[in-house]
Design a protein around this motif. Structure first.
Motif, PDB file in Angstrom:
ATOM      1  N   LYS A   1      -9.768  -6.723 -44.838  1.00 21.30           N
ATOM      2  CA  LYS A   1      -8.788  -7.707 -44.360  1.00 21.30           C
ATOM      3  C   LYS A   1      -7.472  -7.559 -45.123  1.00 21.30           C
ATOM      4  O   LYS A   1      -6.400  -7.646 -44.531  1.00 21.30           O
TER       5      LYS A   1
ATOM      6  N   GLU B   1     -12.473 -12.705 -27.212  1.00 18.98           N
ATOM      7  CA  GLU B   1     -11.315 -13.370 -27.820  1.00 18.98           C
ATOM      8  C   GLU B   1     -10.774 -14.478 -26.913  1.00 18.98           C
ATOM      9  O   GLU B   1     -10.399 -15.547 -27.399  1.00 18.98           O
TER      10      GLU B   1
ATOM     11  N   PHE C   1     -12.947 -17.549 -27.209  1.00 18.60           N
ATOM     12  CA  PHE C   1     -12.668 -18.286 -28.446  1.00 18.60           C
ATOM     13  C   PHE C   1     -11.352 -19.054 -28.339  1.00 18.60           C
ATOM     14  O   PHE C   1     -11.265 -20.203 -28.753  1.00 18.60           O
ATOM     15  N   TYR C   2     -10.355 -18.425 -27.779  1.00 17.20           N
ATOM     16  CA  TYR C   2      -9.051 -19.062 -27.656  1.00 17.20           C
ATOM     17  C   TYR C   2      -9.137 -20.313 -26.775  1.00 17.20           C
ATOM     18  O   TYR C   2      -8.634 -21.375 -27.131  1.00 17.20           O
TER      19      TYR C   2
ATOM     20  N   MET D   1     -11.654 -21.924 -30.856  1.00 15.41           N
ATOM     21  CA  MET D   1     -12.512 -21.407 -31.926  1.00 15.41           C
ATOM     22  C   MET D   1     -11.836 -20.261 -32.659  1.00 15.41           C
ATOM     23  O   MET D   1     -11.076 -19.505 -32.072  1.00 15.41           O
ATOM     24  N   ARG D   2     -12.160 -20.163 -33.934  1.00 14.02           N
ATOM     25  CA  ARG D   2     -11.735 -19.009 -34.718  1.00 14.02           C
ATOM     26  C   ARG D   2     -12.876 -18.000 -34.727  1.00 14.02           C
ATOM     27  O   ARG D   2     -14.000 -18.312 -34.329  1.00 14.02           O
ATOM     28  N   GLN D   3     -12.596 -16.811 -35.196  1.00 12.43           N
ATOM     29  CA  GLN D   3     -13.621 -15.777 -35.265  1.00 12.43           C
ATOM     30  C   GLN D   3     -14.803 -16.257 -36.103  1.00 12.43           C
ATOM     31  O   GLN D   3     -15.959 -15.987 -35.780  1.00 12.43           O
ATOM     32  N   LYS D   4     -14.502 -16.974 -37.154  1.00 11.43           N
ATOM     33  CA  LYS D   4     -15.535 -17.525 -38.035  1.00 11.43           C
ATOM     34  C   LYS D   4     -16.474 -18.441 -37.246  1.00 11.43           C
ATOM     35  O   LYS D   4     -17.694 -18.396 -37.414  1.00 11.43           O
ATOM     36  N   ASP D   5     -15.905 -19.267 -36.377  1.00 14.50           N
ATOM     37  CA  ASP D   5     -16.703 -20.173 -35.554  1.00 14.50           C
ATOM     38  C   ASP D   5     -17.570 -19.383 -34.572  1.00 14.50           C
ATOM     39  O   ASP D   5     -18.718 -19.752 -34.312  1.00 14.50           O
TER      40      ASP D   5
ATOM     41  N   GLU E   1     -20.149 -13.331 -40.646  1.00 14.58           N
ATOM     42  CA  GLU E   1     -18.724 -13.292 -40.292  1.00 14.58           C
ATOM     43  C   GLU E   1     -18.105 -11.914 -40.511  1.00 14.58           C
ATOM     44  O   GLU E   1     -17.327 -11.438 -39.681  1.00 14.58           O
TER      45      GLU E   1
ATOM     46  N   SER F   1     -16.527  -9.547 -37.650  1.00 15.99           N
ATOM     47  CA  SER F   1     -15.172  -9.034 -37.757  1.00 15.99           C
ATOM     48  C   SER F   1     -15.146  -7.525 -37.500  1.00 15.99           C
ATOM     49  O   SER F   1     -14.270  -7.010 -36.801  1.00 15.99           O
TER      50      SER F   1
END
Length: 130
Positions: A47, A73, A76-77, A81-85, A94, A98
């Protein structure tokens, strides 16, 4: 997370990631769905490198984003939600998620089934692009 500000720092982190990947692979600790000190450190350092690349390097993507990844994606949007969610919803680590989303790790059959059942992603889309 420490921000990289020089090419020297970037190169040092890149060497560290390559070393971690080699060591983890040799120990059998870099398999899908693993969560350990190697996968967590690789994810964190990756990251940092990605942030540096986005800010300081003019790197164009080597390939276009997969329609499956774009669909994930978009889900999630639209659900805030975030990627973590998303990783939590799908029951996976996570850092591994990723790597999957960035194209560095393949989508397993288990994850493909979860994408279909939990996110209602069309099975044909999953089969075509997983």
């Amino acid at each position: 997370m420490k921000k990289l500000t020089s090419r020297k720092q970037y190169n040092e982190i890149k060497s560290r990631v390559e070393s971690l990947i080699a060591e983890a692979t040799a120990k059998g600790m870099l398999e899908p769905d693993m969560d350990n000190e190697y996968t967590r450190e690789i994810a964190l350092l990756s990251k940092q490198m990605a942030n540096y690349e986005d800010e300081f390097l003019d790197i164009l993507p080597l390939r276009k984003k997969s329609p499956l990844i774009a669909t994930i994606e978009a889900y999630f949007y639209t659900h805030g939600m975030r990627q973590k969610d998303g990783a939590k919803l799908l029951g996976i680590n996570e850092s591994q998620f990723s790597q999957i989303m960035s194209g560095h790790r393949p989508i397993t059959m288990k994850l493909a089934k979860l994408l279909h059942s939990k996110l209602a992603i069309d099975a044909k889309l999953i089969l075509d692009y997983a």
